[in-house]
Design an enzyme around this catalytic site. Sequence first.
Site, PDB file in Angstrom:
ATOM      1  CB  CYS A 129      -0.946   0.008   1.190  1.00 14.15           C
ATOM      2  SG  CYS A 129      -2.112  -1.345   1.148  1.00 14.15           S
ATOM      3  CG  HIS A 140      -3.105   3.686   1.680  1.00 15.44           C
ATOM      4  ND1 HIS A 140      -3.583   3.189   0.491  1.00 15.44           N
ATOM      5  CD2 HIS A 140      -3.192   2.673   2.580  1.00 15.44           C
ATOM      6  CE1 HIS A 140      -3.933   1.930   0.660  1.00 15.44           C
ATOM      7  NE2 HIS A 140      -3.715   1.591   1.919  1.00 15.44           N
ATOM      8  CG  ASN A 174      -6.480  -0.678   1.092  1.00 14.39           C
ATOM      9  OD1 ASN A 174      -5.764  -0.303   0.161  1.00 14.39           O
ATOM     10  ND2 ASN A 174      -5.992  -1.098   2.246  1.00 14.39           N
TER      11      ASN A 174
HETATM   12  O1  UT7 Z   1      -3.715  -0.777   3.553  1.00 18.02           O
HETATM   13  C1  UT7 Z   1      -3.003  -1.501   4.485  1.00 18.02           C
HETATM   14  C2  UT7 Z   1      -3.379  -1.110   5.804  1.00 18.02           C
HETATM   15  N1  UT7 Z   1      -4.597  -1.747   6.231  1.00 18.02           N
HETATM   16  C3  UT7 Z   1      -5.276  -1.162   7.160  1.00 18.02           C
HETATM   17  O2  UT7 Z   1      -4.892  -0.065   7.535  1.00 18.02           O
HETATM   18  C4  UT7 Z   1      -6.424  -1.865   7.804  1.00 18.02           C
HETATM   19  C5  UT7 Z   1      -6.363  -1.572   9.261  1.00 18.02           C
HETATM   20  N2  UT7 Z   1      -7.414  -2.199  10.057  1.00 18.02           N
HETATM   21  C6  UT7 Z   1      -8.704  -1.844   9.963  1.00 18.02           C
HETATM   22  O3  UT7 Z   1      -9.085  -1.051   9.127  1.00 18.02           O
HETATM   23  C7  UT7 Z   1      -9.655  -2.414  10.967  1.00 18.02           C
HETATM   24  O4  UT7 Z   1      -8.937  -3.033  11.997  1.00 18.02           O
HETATM   25  C8  UT7 Z   1     -10.658  -3.425  10.359  1.00 18.02           C
HETATM   26  C9  UT7 Z   1     -11.670  -2.687   9.498  1.00 18.02           C
HETATM   27  C10 UT7 Z   1      -9.918  -4.465   9.544  1.00 18.02           C
HETATM   28  C11 UT7 Z   1     -11.421  -4.133  11.462  1.00 18.02           C
HETATM   29  O5  UT7 Z   1     -12.075  -3.206  12.318  1.00 18.02           O
HETATM   30  P1  UT7 Z   1     -11.975  -3.353  13.894  1.00 18.02           P
HETATM   31  O6  UT7 Z   1     -12.837  -2.314  14.477  1.00 18.02           O
HETATM   32  O7  UT7 Z   1     -10.507  -3.328  14.238  1.00 18.02           O
HETATM   33  O8  UT7 Z   1     -12.618  -4.756  14.131  1.00 18.02           O
HETATM   34  P2  UT7 Z   1     -11.968  -6.076  14.766  1.00 18.02           P
HETATM   35  O9  UT7 Z   1     -10.942  -6.657  13.855  1.00 18.02           O
HETATM   36  O10 UT7 Z   1     -11.565  -5.762  16.149  1.00 18.02           O
HETATM   37  O11 UT7 Z   1     -13.208  -7.055  14.778  1.00 18.02           O
HETATM   38  C12 UT7 Z   1     -14.383  -6.759  15.533  1.00 18.02           C
HETATM   39  C13 UT7 Z   1     -15.404  -7.856  15.320  1.00 18.02           C
HETATM   40  C14 UT7 Z   1     -14.827  -9.266  15.422  1.00 18.02           C
HETATM   41  O12 UT7 Z   1     -15.783 -10.045  16.080  1.00 18.02           O
HETATM   42  P3  UT7 Z   1     -15.610 -10.420  17.633  1.00 18.02           P
HETATM   43  O13 UT7 Z   1     -14.305 -11.160  17.708  1.00 18.02           O
HETATM   44  O14 UT7 Z   1     -15.580  -9.100  18.354  1.00 18.02           O
HETATM   45  O15 UT7 Z   1     -16.812 -11.246  17.923  1.00 18.02           O
HETATM   46  C15 UT7 Z   1     -14.731  -9.716  13.993  1.00 18.02           C
HETATM   47  O16 UT7 Z   1     -14.867 -11.117  13.863  1.00 18.02           O
HETATM   48  O17 UT7 Z   1     -15.943  -7.752  13.998  1.00 18.02           O
HETATM   49  C16 UT7 Z   1     -15.902  -9.033  13.370  1.00 18.02           C
HETATM   50  N3  UT7 Z   1     -15.750  -8.828  11.927  1.00 18.02           N
HETATM   51  C17 UT7 Z   1     -16.788  -8.624  11.106  1.00 18.02           C
HETATM   52  N4  UT7 Z   1     -18.108  -8.588  11.331  1.00 18.02           N
HETATM   53  C18 UT7 Z   1     -18.911  -8.346  10.290  1.00 18.02           C
HETATM   54  C19 UT7 Z   1     -14.607  -8.773  11.209  1.00 18.02           C
HETATM   55  N5  UT7 Z   1     -14.892  -8.533   9.909  1.00 18.02           N
HETATM   56  C20 UT7 Z   1     -16.239  -8.457   9.823  1.00 18.02           C
HETATM   57  C21 UT7 Z   1     -17.132  -8.209   8.776  1.00 18.02           C
HETATM   58  N6  UT7 Z   1     -18.449  -8.169   9.041  1.00 18.02           N
HETATM   59  N7  UT7 Z   1     -16.706  -8.003   7.504  1.00 18.02           N
END
Ligand code: UT7
Length: 323
Positions: free
Chosen positions: A114, A250, A280
Amino acid sequence: MAIVSRIIGTGSHLPEKIITNDELSKKVDTSDEWITERTGIRERRVVKDGETTSILALQAAENALEAANITPADIDVIIVATTTPDNTFPSTATKVQAMLGMHHGYGFDIQAVCSGFIYALSVADGMIRSGQANRVLVIGAEVISRILDWTDRSTCVLFGDGAGAVVLAGFDDSDGDTSRVLSTHLHSDGRLREILHVDGGPGSTGTIGHLRMLGREVFRHAVNNLAAVAEEALAANNLTSSDIDWLVPHQANKRILDGTAKKLGLNDDQVVITVDRHANTSAASIPLALDEAVRDGRIEKGQIILMEAMGGGLTWGSALLRW
Ligand code: UT7
């Protein structure tokens, strides 16, 4: 007298096919509400069969050349930042060179995921200022959809395909025009490679592999590293965040964009945002956003533009420009 580099044209290209959050929620256990709230993404573009990185890159390049009012004959070097090359080798840049009908100069790819566009811009700026090249076509192009695990809801909802390009050209700075790339700053930390990686490759498994990410970990590093690299760029130029007119970041997650803008004390309307429509697009996201803001007139001559990115590696970096 010194040689400086300036962007003299921008271009971009998106595949036609749109996938909305609602459509994705029919394939994996997710919802429009979750994706929108956590990421700001509403839809993404995805290539169809036969549509490749080089095809998207070519369109973006042609648009940038047209904006710069030059032809491939005027270009010395093509750099393509991509994680999804058409083939393991040769480079996508040499393919684009052939597609442009360019039989001189040379092309090569850069792999910084990225952060790839920032890396490519930094290399091009260095080549121009050292006199190694005068006009460089810098492209960020990706078909990330081809390395996604479409059964993994934690990653497949986050990415999209596209391409953006700029023509970077060298000028004698005694011409009185203050427009230029002011600085670039690059970083990587390979100890963090596991938190965002592809679980395959030509030199290991012999397969393409799929993108894997510990989202929360990457998020934490992104907010800290992006603010730090922005401050580094400002300090190197004796500027403060109040000098920034536009942040062209980005586009990974709207919450990261908001967090970075807040740390820098910028208003929401100073941030160019495309993540809602593009998701992204990895190395393509900055030149896609830049092209949009240049073409709709938001970015104006003389303004200070800060670009920053973070991606797999981890890699991160910034580019500060006076437009
Ligand atoms: O370009 C390279 C750089 N990439 C990035 O900068 C990405 C950085 N990370 C992020 O943008 C965020 O961390 C995410 C969008 C990937 C995730 O958001 P989050 O608020 O950090 O969520 P999380 O990973 O802590 O997950 C929260 C919950 C989990 O469930 P439990 O364990 O709390 O029950 C996940 O299983 O959300 C669940 N989850 C989803 N639920 C519905 C993860 N993906 C999904 C989904 N739909 N697509």
